[in-house]
Design a protein around this motif. Structure first.
Motif, PDB file in Angstrom:
ATOM      1  N   GLY A  57      -2.882   4.539   7.206  1.00  0.00           N
ATOM      2  CA  GLY A  57      -3.909   4.489   8.241  1.00  0.00           C
ATOM      3  C   GLY A  57      -3.706   3.384   9.252  1.00  0.00           C
ATOM      4  N   SER A  58      -2.539   2.745   9.217  1.00  0.00           N
ATOM      5  CA  SER A  58      -2.297   1.612  10.115  1.00  0.00           C
ATOM      6  C   SER A  58      -0.829   1.529  10.481  1.00  0.00           C
ATOM      7  CB  SER A  58      -2.720   0.311   9.446  1.00  0.00           C
ATOM      8  OG  SER A  58      -2.305  -0.814  10.209  1.00  0.00           O
ATOM      9  N   PHE A  59      -0.558   0.982  11.664  1.00  0.00           N
ATOM     10  CA  PHE A  59       0.803   0.699  12.088  1.00  0.00           C
ATOM     11  C   PHE A  59       1.030  -0.796  12.292  1.00  0.00           C
ATOM     12  CE2 PHE A  59       0.258   5.122  13.462  1.00  0.00           C
ATOM     13  CZ  PHE A  59       1.392   5.690  12.904  1.00  0.00           C
ATOM     14  N   SER A  60       0.070  -1.609  11.880  1.00  0.00           N
ATOM     15  CA  SER A  60       0.191  -3.044  12.154  1.00  0.00           C
ATOM     16  C   SER A  60      -0.318  -3.905  11.005  1.00  0.00           C
ATOM     17  CB  SER A  60      -0.577  -3.397  13.433  1.00  0.00           C
ATOM     18  OG  SER A  60      -1.944  -3.015  13.312  1.00  0.00           O
ATOM     19  N   ASP A  61      -0.268  -3.381   9.785  1.00  0.00           N
ATOM     20  CA  ASP A  61      -0.789  -4.118   8.631  1.00  0.00           C
ATOM     21  C   ASP A  61       0.253  -4.130   7.508  1.00  0.00           C
ATOM     22  OD1 ASP A  61      -2.167  -5.209   6.501  1.00  0.00           O
ATOM     23  OD2 ASP A  61      -4.021  -4.111   6.900  1.00  0.00           O
ATOM     24  N   PRO A  62       1.173  -5.120   7.507  1.00  0.00           N
ATOM     25  CA  PRO A  62       2.217  -5.181   6.484  1.00  0.00           C
ATOM     26  C   PRO A  62       1.659  -5.213   5.060  1.00  0.00           C
ATOM     27  CG  PRO A  62       2.733  -6.677   8.275  1.00  0.00           C
ATOM     28  CD  PRO A  62       1.329  -6.193   8.518  1.00  0.00           C
ATOM     29  N   ALA A  63       0.478  -5.784   4.879  1.00  0.00           N
ATOM     30  CA  ALA A  63      -0.108  -5.848   3.533  1.00  0.00           C
ATOM     31  C   ALA A  63      -0.363  -4.447   2.980  1.00  0.00           C
ATOM     32  CB  ALA A  63      -1.406  -6.652   3.555  1.00  0.00           C
ATOM     33  N   LYS A  64      -0.833  -3.548   3.831  1.00  0.00           N
ATOM     34  CA  LYS A  64      -1.053  -2.170   3.399  1.00  0.00           C
ATOM     35  C   LYS A  64       0.264  -1.479   3.069  1.00  0.00           C
ATOM     36  CE  LYS A  64      -5.461  -1.095   5.652  1.00  0.00           C
ATOM     37  NZ  LYS A  64      -6.148  -0.192   6.616  1.00  0.00           N
ATOM     38  N   GLY A  65       1.289  -1.757   3.869  1.00  0.00           N
ATOM     39  CA  GLY A  65       2.591  -1.178   3.608  1.00  0.00           C
ATOM     40  C   GLY A  65       3.163  -1.653   2.288  1.00  0.00           C
ATOM     41  N   LYS A  66       2.984  -2.936   2.017  1.00  0.00           N
ATOM     42  CA  LYS A  66       3.490  -3.500   0.758  1.00  0.00           C
ATOM     43  C   LYS A  66       2.764  -2.897  -0.431  1.00  0.00           C
ATOM     44  CE  LYS A  66       4.633  -7.892  -1.467  1.00  0.00           C
ATOM     45  NZ  LYS A  66       4.700  -9.363  -1.302  1.00  0.00           N
ATOM     46  N   GLN A  67       1.454  -2.788  -0.327  1.00  0.00           N
ATOM     47  CA  GLN A  67       0.665  -2.215  -1.413  1.00  0.00           C
ATOM     48  C   GLN A  67       1.079  -0.768  -1.685  1.00  0.00           C
ATOM     49  OE1 GLN A  67      -3.543  -1.868  -0.588  1.00  0.00           O
ATOM     50  NE2 GLN A  67      -4.080  -1.976  -2.747  1.00  0.00           N
ATOM     51  N   ALA A  68       1.271  -0.003  -0.620  1.00  0.00           N
ATOM     52  CA  ALA A  68       1.671   1.398  -0.781  1.00  0.00           C
ATOM     53  C   ALA A  68       3.040   1.504  -1.435  1.00  0.00           C
ATOM     54  CB  ALA A  68       1.679   2.095   0.572  1.00  0.00           C
ATOM     55  N   ALA A  69       3.977   0.671  -1.008  1.00  0.00           N
ATOM     56  CA  ALA A  69       5.321   0.712  -1.571  1.00  0.00           C
ATOM     57  C   ALA A  69       5.331   0.257  -3.023  1.00  0.00           C
ATOM     58  CB  ALA A  69       6.262  -0.157  -0.743  1.00  0.00           C
ATOM     59  N   GLN A  70       4.546  -0.746  -3.343  1.00  0.00           N
ATOM     60  CA  GLN A  70       4.466  -1.198  -4.741  1.00  0.00           C
ATOM     61  C   GLN A  70       3.985  -0.079  -5.651  1.00  0.00           C
ATOM     62  OE1 GLN A  70       1.896  -4.598  -4.072  1.00  0.00           O
ATOM     63  NE2 GLN A  70       3.592  -6.057  -4.305  1.00  0.00           N
ATOM     64  N   ALA A  71       2.996   0.673  -5.180  1.00  0.00           N
ATOM     65  CA  ALA A  71       2.481   1.796  -5.972  1.00  0.00           C
ATOM     66  C   ALA A  71       3.554   2.857  -6.156  1.00  0.00           C
ATOM     67  CB  ALA A  71       1.253   2.398  -5.297  1.00  0.00           C
ATOM     68  N   GLN A  72       4.327   3.118  -5.128  1.00  0.00           N
ATOM     69  CA  GLN A  72       5.383   4.125  -5.239  1.00  0.00           C
ATOM     70  C   GLN A  72       6.509   3.650  -6.156  1.00  0.00           C
ATOM     71  OE1 GLN A  72       6.721   5.495  -1.404  1.00  0.00           O
ATOM     72  NE2 GLN A  72       4.727   6.346  -0.857  1.00  0.00           N
ATOM     73  N   LEU A  73       6.854   2.392  -6.082  1.00  0.00           N
ATOM     74  CA  LEU A  73       7.868   1.848  -6.980  1.00  0.00           C
ATOM     75  C   LEU A  73       7.429   1.968  -8.436  1.00  0.00           C
ATOM     76  CD1 LEU A  73       8.827  -1.311  -4.908  1.00  0.00           C
ATOM     77  CD2 LEU A  73      10.394   0.544  -5.495  1.00  0.00           C
ATOM     78  N   GLN A  74       6.156   1.721  -8.690  1.00  0.00           N
ATOM     79  CA  GLN A  74       5.632   1.845 -10.049  1.00  0.00           C
ATOM     80  C   GLN A  74       5.693   3.280 -10.548  1.00  0.00           C
ATOM     81  OE1 GLN A  74       1.689   0.177  -9.838  1.00  0.00           O
ATOM     82  NE2 GLN A  74       2.430  -1.932  -9.619  1.00  0.00           N
ATOM     83  N   GLN A  75       5.663   4.239  -9.608  1.00  0.00           N
ATOM     84  CA  GLN A  75       5.739   5.644  -9.975  1.00  0.00           C
ATOM     85  C   GLN A  75       7.174   6.155 -10.004  1.00  0.00           C
ATOM     86  OE1 GLN A  75       2.497   8.067  -7.925  1.00  0.00           O
ATOM     87  NE2 GLN A  75       2.273   6.081  -6.921  1.00  0.00           N
ATOM     88  N   GLY A  76       8.123   5.273  -9.806  1.00  0.00           N
ATOM     89  CA  GLY A  76       9.526   5.653  -9.954  1.00  0.00           C
ATOM     90  C   GLY A  76      10.290   5.888  -8.679  1.00  0.00           C
ATOM     91  N   ALA A  77       9.714   5.625  -7.518  1.00  0.00           N
ATOM     92  CA  ALA A  77      10.448   5.835  -6.273  1.00  0.00           C
ATOM     93  C   ALA A  77      11.685   4.947  -6.236  1.00  0.00           C
ATOM     94  CB  ALA A  77       9.544   5.536  -5.075  1.00  0.00           C
ATOM     95  N   TRP A  78      12.828   5.547  -5.940  1.00  0.00           N
ATOM     96  CA  TRP A  78      14.090   4.819  -5.982  1.00  0.00           C
ATOM     97  C   TRP A  78      14.582   4.455  -4.579  1.00  0.00           C
ATOM     98  CZ3 TRP A  78      15.420   1.954  -9.610  1.00  0.00           C
ATOM     99  CH2 TRP A  78      16.729   1.592  -9.897  1.00  0.00           C
ATOM    100  N   VAL A  79      14.069   5.154  -3.579  1.00  0.00           N
ATOM    101  CA  VAL A  79      14.299   4.821  -2.178  1.00  0.00           C
ATOM    102  C   VAL A  79      13.000   5.127  -1.436  1.00  0.00           C
ATOM    103  CG1 VAL A  79      15.656   5.262  -0.102  1.00  0.00           C
ATOM    104  CG2 VAL A  79      16.742   5.474  -2.349  1.00  0.00           C
ATOM    105  N   ILE A  80      12.602   4.229  -0.525  1.00  0.00           N
ATOM    106  CA  ILE A  80      11.363   4.427   0.236  1.00  0.00           C
ATOM    107  C   ILE A  80      11.664   4.322   1.733  1.00  0.00           C
ATOM    108  CG2 ILE A  80       9.006   3.631   0.671  1.00  0.00           C
ATOM    109  CD1 ILE A  80       8.967   2.454  -2.126  1.00  0.00           C
ATOM    110  N   TYR A  81      11.287   5.343   2.459  1.00  0.00           N
ATOM    111  CA  TYR A  81      11.482   5.437   3.912  1.00  0.00           C
ATOM    112  C   TYR A  81      10.204   4.954   4.585  1.00  0.00           C
ATOM    113  CZ  TYR A  81      12.546   8.126   8.289  1.00  0.00           C
ATOM    114  OH  TYR A  81      12.805   8.534   9.574  1.00  0.00           O
ATOM    115  N   GLN A  82      10.314   3.964   5.455  1.00  0.00           N
ATOM    116  CA  GLN A  82       9.116   3.473   6.138  1.00  0.00           C
ATOM    117  C   GLN A  82       9.029   4.069   7.529  1.00  0.00           C
ATOM    118  OE1 GLN A  82       8.006   1.454   8.688  1.00  0.00           O
ATOM    119  NE2 GLN A  82       9.732   0.241   9.419  1.00  0.00           N
ATOM    120  N   VAL A  83       7.895   4.686   7.833  1.00  0.00           N
ATOM    121  CA  VAL A  83       7.634   5.242   9.159  1.00  0.00           C
ATOM    122  C   VAL A  83       6.248   4.760   9.569  1.00  0.00           C
ATOM    123  CG1 VAL A  83       7.660   7.322  10.577  1.00  0.00           C
ATOM    124  CG2 VAL A  83       8.964   7.264   8.445  1.00  0.00           C
ATOM    125  N   ALA A  84       6.090   3.455   9.613  1.00  0.00           N
ATOM    126  CA  ALA A  84       4.756   2.891   9.812  1.00  0.00           C
ATOM    127  C   ALA A  84       4.737   1.674  10.724  1.00  0.00           C
ATOM    128  CB  ALA A  84       4.157   2.533   8.450  1.00  0.00           C
TER     129      ALA A  84
END
Length: 445
Positions: A57-84
């Motif tokens: 929901g944001s293009f200017s909030d690194p904290a939200k991006g970090k939180q989202a990526a951490q959740a994906q890493l915990q679910q097994g994501a091995w590569v994450i593409y950022q478009v934010a």
């Protein structure tokens, strides 16, 4: 990153990468092995590739991006593409923290950057970036103006036209070298390198963590897209991206894309004789978005294209910075009223309305609008758009092959707002991932 918000306001962008069949709602969930040991592919026969997606929901909030990526890493994501946009910088932080916690200085897991060659921002973390070649769009438009071959209307740049691509080390060097010397020196110091070559060597070593056959496979996909043998679906509506999310193979996705293309408007250009009979002054101008020079994205890449044109055609370049959206019209109008410029470059979606207004007021002035679109734009404006779906297909293939090679079945994508033009990113990423699954099963089984 206000240029991204502009996409929302005019409803042009589309969010990147959809989830696989096991994912629902605004994000996705799946399970995957957490082993971080690279293994051979000889006896591994994957049946699926899971794609986690999160709209922040944001293009200017690194904290939200970090939180989202951490959740994906915990679910097994091995590569994450950022478009934010700026939010995506938090994705890099999350992957970097994960590596550090596991005693690794380089991935996998990896992140993939977007828009510009972002690889150097977090060395060892970012394996590549999906570039939108704003510099190419700017250069081509200036060249056409200087040769009095300028055309208004829509110019869409994909892989074949050099408008999108996966970054190379040469791209990283070009982007880094475009920085002012003092800024470049500070960046190197902050990253812990004594000189630029050390940085490039480190990035090259990072890329060597990925087997050469994977890079070759991505090159193969790129060639087949350029040759027209493979058509990447271009989802621009909510209903279309939902159809892609339900698909389980790239062939079905391709068929959907072919059907959509039948009714989609075709890009058109218009040659105006009067616009191309003028005596050129060898002066051009550029109006930057609010991000300005140093954004390491659209503004810097637009400058790179303009600067190359300056050198090639012996031009003078005038630069105006927009400190707020209120400056767009004023800046553009102040340039246009002089009648001195062969072409005026406007960077970003946010300037669409301002460009339209000024172009109507000054019909004999040539403009190029980067990444902006209005179906009723005057024909003295060239609107340069990009086939993000094609570039994102390469990102999806790279991500999935890296994961499958390590016996993982999950990749992720973190996005900003859920807005239409980003659906092209999402659909392309999904398409590339399923192409990679098919390739892996048939070529590497």
């Amino acid at each position: 990153m206000k240029r991204w918000i502009a996409l929302f306001l005019i409803g042009l962008m589309a969010i990147s990468v959809a989830a696989s069949g096991c994912i629902s709602g605004g994000g996705g969930t799946s399970t995957s092995s957490q082993s971080s040991t690279q293994t051979t592919t000889s006896n591994y026969a994957p049946s699926k590739i899971n794609i986690l997606y999160t709209y922040t929901g944001s293009f200017s909030d690194p904290a939200k991006g970090k939180q989202a990526a951490q959740a994906q890493l915990q679910q097994g994501a091995w590569v994450i593409y950022q478009v934010a946009g700026g939010t995506g910088l938090g994705v890099f932080e999350a992957v970097g923290d994960y590596l550090k916690a596991n005693g690794k200085e380089m991935g996998p897991p990896f992140a993939i950057g977007v828009d510009s060659a972002q690889d150097w921002i977090k060395p060892g973390v970012i394996i590549a970036s999906m570039m939108k070649r704003v510099d190419v769009g700017v250069y081509n438009a200036v060249k056409a103006a200087e040769e009095n071959q300028f055309k208004g209307g829509v110019v869409e740049l994909g892989l074949k036209e050099g408008g999108v691509k996966l970054s190379t080390l040469q791209d990283v060097k070009a982007m880094f070298d475009s920085l002012p010397p003092d800024v470049k020196e500070k960046k190197l110091k902050d990253l812990g390198f004594d000189n630029e070559q050390q940085l490039l060597d480190y990035l090259n070593k990072t890329r060597q963590q990925v087997p050469s056959w994977i890079w070759q496979a991505v090159d193969q996909l790129q060639k087949e897209i350029i040759d027209g043998k493979i058509i990447v679906p271009k989802a621009t509506q909510k209903s279309q991206i939902e159809e892609l999310r339900k698909a389980t193979n790239w062939q079905d996705m391709e068929k959907l894309g072919q059907e959509w293309a039948k009714s989609a408007p075709k890009p058109e250009t218009y040659f105006n004789k009067t616009l191309n009979e003028r005596q050129n002054t060898k002066k051009i101008a550029i109006v930057f978005d609010v991000g300005g020079r140093g954004d390491l994205s659209f503004n810097d890449m637009a400058y790179m294209g303009a600067e190359r044109a300056v050198k090639d055609f012996g031009l003078q370049l005038t630069q105006l910075q927009s400190n707020s959206p209120n400056d767009y019209y004023t800046n553009l109008q102040s340039l246009a009223k002089t009648g001195q410029y062969d072409i005026i470059i406007a960077v970003g979606f946010m300037m669409t309305d301002a460009v339209k207004k000024v172009a109507q007021e000054y019909p004999n002035q040539r403009f190029v609008l980067i990444d902006g679109y209005d179906p009723n734009m005057p024909h003295n404006v060239q609107m340069v758009l990009f086939k993000e779906n094609e570039g994102s297909a390469l990102a999806g293939a790279l991500a999935a092959l890296i994961a499958l090679n390590d016996h993982k079945d999950t990749i992720g994508i973190v996005l900003g707002m859920e807005i239409p033009v980003l659906y092209k990113f999402e659909g392309g990423y999904r398409f590339g991932a399923y192409w990679a699954l098919d390739y892996f099963k048939n070529e590497k089984k």
